[in-house]
Scaffold this motif. Structure first.
Motif, mmCIF file in Angstrom:
data_model
loop_
_atom_site.group_PDB
_atom_site.id
_atom_site.type_symbol
_atom_site.label_atom_id
_atom_site.label_comp_id
_atom_site.label_asym_id
_atom_site.label_seq_id
_atom_site.Cartn_x
_atom_site.Cartn_y
_atom_site.Cartn_z
ATOM 1 N N UNK A 69 64.314 6.731 73.951
ATOM 2 C CA UNK A 69 65.579 7.400 73.609
ATOM 3 C C UNK A 69 65.508 8.012 72.215
ATOM 4 N N UNK A 70 64.962 7.268 71.263
ATOM 5 C CA UNK A 70 64.859 7.751 69.886
ATOM 6 C C UNK A 70 63.901 8.929 69.783
ATOM 7 N N UNK A 71 62.770 8.829 70.477
ATOM 8 C CA UNK A 71 61.743 9.872 70.414
ATOM 9 C C UNK A 71 62.223 11.173 71.043
ATOM 10 N N UNK A 72 62.926 11.070 72.158
ATOM 11 C CA UNK A 72 63.292 12.266 72.930
ATOM 12 C C UNK A 72 64.638 12.862 72.554
ATOM 13 N N UNK A 73 65.455 12.106 71.805
ATOM 14 C CA UNK A 73 66.852 12.504 71.594
ATOM 15 C C UNK A 73 67.001 13.912 71.019
ATOM 16 N N UNK A 74 66.381 14.172 69.885
ATOM 17 C CA UNK A 74 66.556 15.474 69.218
ATOM 18 C C UNK A 74 66.054 16.628 70.073
ATOM 19 N N UNK A 75 64.844 16.468 70.614
ATOM 20 C CA UNK A 75 64.266 17.535 71.429
ATOM 21 C C UNK A 75 65.096 17.815 72.665
ATOM 22 N N UNK B 175 63.419 29.203 79.235
ATOM 23 C CA UNK B 175 63.079 28.973 80.641
ATOM 24 C C UNK B 175 61.677 28.389 80.792
ATOM 25 N N UNK B 176 60.751 28.874 79.989
ATOM 26 C CA UNK B 176 59.393 28.328 79.999
ATOM 27 C C UNK B 176 59.366 26.966 79.313
ATOM 28 N N UNK B 177 60.100 26.852 78.221
ATOM 29 C CA UNK B 177 60.092 25.606 77.443
ATOM 30 C C UNK B 177 60.672 24.440 78.226
ATOM 31 N N UNK C 86 56.357 19.769 69.081
ATOM 32 C CA UNK C 86 56.061 20.451 70.346
ATOM 33 C C UNK C 86 57.235 21.326 70.782
ATOM 34 N N UNK C 87 58.440 20.802 70.645
ATOM 35 C CA UNK C 87 59.635 21.577 70.997
ATOM 36 C C UNK C 87 59.729 22.827 70.135
ATOM 37 N N UNK C 88 59.423 22.678 68.855
ATOM 38 C CA UNK C 88 59.457 23.814 67.926
ATOM 39 C C UNK C 88 58.444 24.878 68.349
ATOM 40 N N UNK C 89 57.240 24.436 68.725
ATOM 41 C CA UNK C 89 56.205 25.397 69.126
ATOM 42 C C UNK C 89 56.514 26.054 70.471
ATOM 43 N N UNK C 90 57.447 25.471 71.215
ATOM 44 C CA UNK C 90 57.895 26.093 72.460
ATOM 45 C C UNK C 90 59.038 27.082 72.204
ATOM 46 N N UNK C 91 59.273 27.362 70.918
ATOM 47 C CA UNK C 91 60.286 28.342 70.496
ATOM 48 C C UNK C 91 61.714 27.912 70.815
ATOM 49 N N UNK C 92 61.921 26.589 70.827
ATOM 50 C CA UNK C 92 63.283 26.069 70.959
ATOM 51 C C UNK C 92 63.703 25.583 69.581
ATOM 52 N N UNK D 23 65.343 34.754 73.724
ATOM 53 C CA UNK D 23 65.421 33.294 73.538
ATOM 54 C C UNK D 23 65.617 32.591 74.877
ATOM 55 N N UNK D 24 66.358 33.224 75.779
ATOM 56 C CA UNK D 24 66.537 32.641 77.116
ATOM 57 C C UNK D 24 65.205 32.601 77.854
ATOM 58 N N UNK D 25 64.432 33.681 77.753
ATOM 59 C CA UNK D 25 63.124 33.716 78.413
ATOM 60 C C UNK D 25 62.213 32.620 77.873
#
Length: 604
Positions: free
Chosen positions: A271-277, A237-239, A207-213, A232-234
């Motif tokens: 913590x494990x699931x969210x750490x990288x994103x 901001x949405x992501x 999901x993070x990848x698809x949000x262009x992060x 990338x900043x724009x």
């Protein structure tokens, strides 16, 4: 409670529903077993039925999709088996029945681990962040034990307004919870944790990848053109908004519900699931800050990133409230502090750039200098971020005292310390600009041009303040004080530029004077007006309203007096032919010439 049932949409599991072997529920006790032997025998029948290593049917079928009632009975059976094992361990640790029970428990745990994986895998769409967030906002998930009530009654929400997607999400969460409770209570938390985190972490990362992060190195960002960084900043901001309010919020809800029996597991899982994103997300501002590229608009992007994190901070604190997610909170907080520091640095650099502006020549023909236009455009946009800037400058020492008069640096009346600090900072920047413009005005050889130049630039500053959020920041009193200065500059311009024209006219134009004196008056006026007009017609006043004000002011001081003496002497002479000998301009001519002053087009 009314039960809402629906057919599953997964074809591979719906086919097996009608081909299952005869149910053995009748042979499985639903009340406490009379003896350990009976309990183990009942558990053995049901557990072996769903042993995917020995049953081809169990290998391709899901227990929870095939028959939810039997699935709940399976969970109950495992729990009873656990009680029996505990009892046998106390009575006879070397009992052969204990060994059998342990083997059965291992088989059951493998089955439940497989079921756990299948539910997570087959319900990716139903356990999406939006569905979970929507459902959570409408109802509170039931966390009571499934032992004493119908499982379906425990997990289904009453009411026809709940959508099918939400119902599927609700059932899946309940199934996951029942399995997790069972596995954790039997000492298989590690296996449950492994399956859960592997599945959900991949979903979050995707999901993070698809949000262009994306993962970026500092060196890579430094090589990027500002236009690329800006894009990338724009995206970021949405992501960040979607990630915090939907993605991470939903994962926290899911973890809380699935592992509500064990807070420690909930913490470690989330913590494990969210750490990288989260690391990618909240680490991005730092990469932008470190880049050496500093176009004027960079400060606005820094402010937007600061505002985004500041607005989300209460949710970040709530979602990442665990001790195990303290690093995420710290990273978000650090990004906020570094963004604030970077903004203050950028504003200091902007101040330095104004002070170091080295252009020698002032604006052509006394108009608005490009420095004035650029600075005021910049400040008027900054004023749109006044809330963020007020926070950023909270506690920051005010600028040093100015060597100029205090009236130039007016600090607005405000009980808000942070707002006052930022207001003073903005007033200080304008003061620096005006000081710079004052020095540039000295480059004019003609002092009248200097006054008009100062009046034009100060008028432009006041107009920008009045028509932007700078008005709210600096206040009406600041505007009034600086408008009064514009009027004084304008009066000085009129005195220096047009003083000789005005003084060439008699104080009492209706008084009777000799023909010789009349000729002297008109000759002097003709000479001074023509000379002054020729010089001043090269000047420009860019602002139309200000241009009209100056021309109207000059007309009031010149035209009425000239018209009166012209009419008086025309009657006295009685002959237009005679007057034309020494009169160059009629009152209409004077009025037209004045109205034709300061055209911008003429200067170009």
């Amino acid at each position: 409670m009314r039960i809402l049932c629906f057919e599953p949409k997964t074809p591979s599991f719906s086919l097996s529903r009608h081909n299952s072997p005869p149910s053995i529920l009748s042979s499985t006790a639903t009340t406490p077993s009379s003896s350990p032997d009976d309990s183990i025998e009942a558990a053995e029948a049901l557990i072996l039925k769903w042993n995917h290593e020995t049953s081809a049917y169990a290998k391709v079928t899901s227990l929870f999709y095939d028959d939810k009632t039997e699935a709940m009975e399976y969970i109950h059976c495992v729990k009873e088996l656990q009680k029996t094992m505990h009892s046998l361990l106390l009575q006879n640790p070397s009992s052969p029945k204990l060994i059998l029970a342990q083997k059965l428990m291992q088989i059951a745990m493998k089955r439940l681990q497989k079921e756990f994986y299948q539910i997570l895998s087959m319900n990716r769409a139903h356990l999406d962040p939006e569905s979970i967030s929507t459902r959570s906002s409408r109802t509170s998930f039931c966390s009571d034990s499934f032992d004493d009530a119908s499982p379906e009654e425990d997990v289904r929400t009453s009411g026809d307004s709940i959508s099918e997607v939400e119902r599927v999400s609700s059932e899946a969460m309940a199934d996951l919870k029942s399995i997790a409770d069972c596995m954790v209570s039997n000492g298989y938390a590690k296996e449950c944790f492994s399956v859960y985190t592997t599945m959900r972490k991949s979903i979050v990362d995707e999901a993070i990848y698809h949000l262009n992060v994306e993962e970026l190195s500092s060196s890579k960002v430094k090589k990027m053109a500002w236009e690329v960084i800006d894009l990338k900043i724009k995206s970021w901001l949405e992501a960040v908004r979607i990630s915090v309010r939907t993605l991470f919020a939903a994962e926290r809800i899911l973890c809380d519900n699935v592992f509500d029996a064990s807070r420690s597991i909930t913490e470690v899982c989330f913590a494990e699931i969210s750490r990288n994103g989260a690391t990618l997300l909240f680490g991005f501002p730092e990469l932008v800050i470190r880049t050496k590229k500093s176009p004027p608009e960079k400060i606005f992007r820094l402010l937007e990133m600061y505002t985004a994190i500041a607005a989300l901070w209460p949710e970040i604190e709530s979602i990442f409230s665990f001790n195990s997610t303290a690093a995420t909170r710290s990273q978000a907080s650090a990004s906020l502090l570094r963004l604030a520091k970077s903004v203050r640095t950028a504003l200091s650099e902007f101040e330095t750039a104004i002070q170091k502006d080295s252009s020698k020549s002032p604006a052509n023909f006394g108009g608005v200098h490009s420095l004035t236009a650029q600075v005021m455009n910049h400040l008027s946009i900054l004023a749109d971020y006044s809330n963020a800037l007020s926070e950023i400058f909270l506690g920051v020492p005010p600028p040093p005292n100015s060597p100029l008069r205090e009236s130039y640096l007016y600090s607005p009346e405000s009980d808000n310390t942070s707002a006052s600090a930022f207001s003073t900072r903005m007033a200080w920047l304008i003061l620096i600009l005006l000081c710079k413009i004052d020095r540039k005005s000295r480059n004019y050889k003609d002092i009248s041009f200097s006054y008009l130049f100062l009046a034009n630039n100060l008028r432009h500053v006041v107009a920008k303040v009045r028509t932007s959020n700078l008005h709210c920041i600096l206040g009406d009193d600041w505007i009034s004080k600086h408008e009064a200065k514009v009027k004084r500059l304008l009066a000085n311009y009129e005195r220096v530029a047009w003083g000789k024209v005005i003084s060439s006219l008699p104080e009492n134009p209706s008084a009777v004077i000799s023909p010789t004196e009349v000729r002297v008056v008109f000759v002097n006026f003709n000479f001074e007006f023509e000379k002054t007009y020729r010089k001043q017609s090269a000047c420009i006043v860019p602002e139309q309203e200000f241009q009209e004000e100056i021309k109207a002011s000059l007309a009031r001081k010149i035209t009425p007096t000239y018209r009166e003496i012209y009419e008086t002497q025309r009657i006295a002479v009685g002959s237009m032919r005679e007057m034309r000998k020494y009169v160059t301009f009629t009152p209409e001519d004077v009025d037209n010439y004045l109205m034709n002053l300061f055209f911008v087009g003429r200067a170009s």
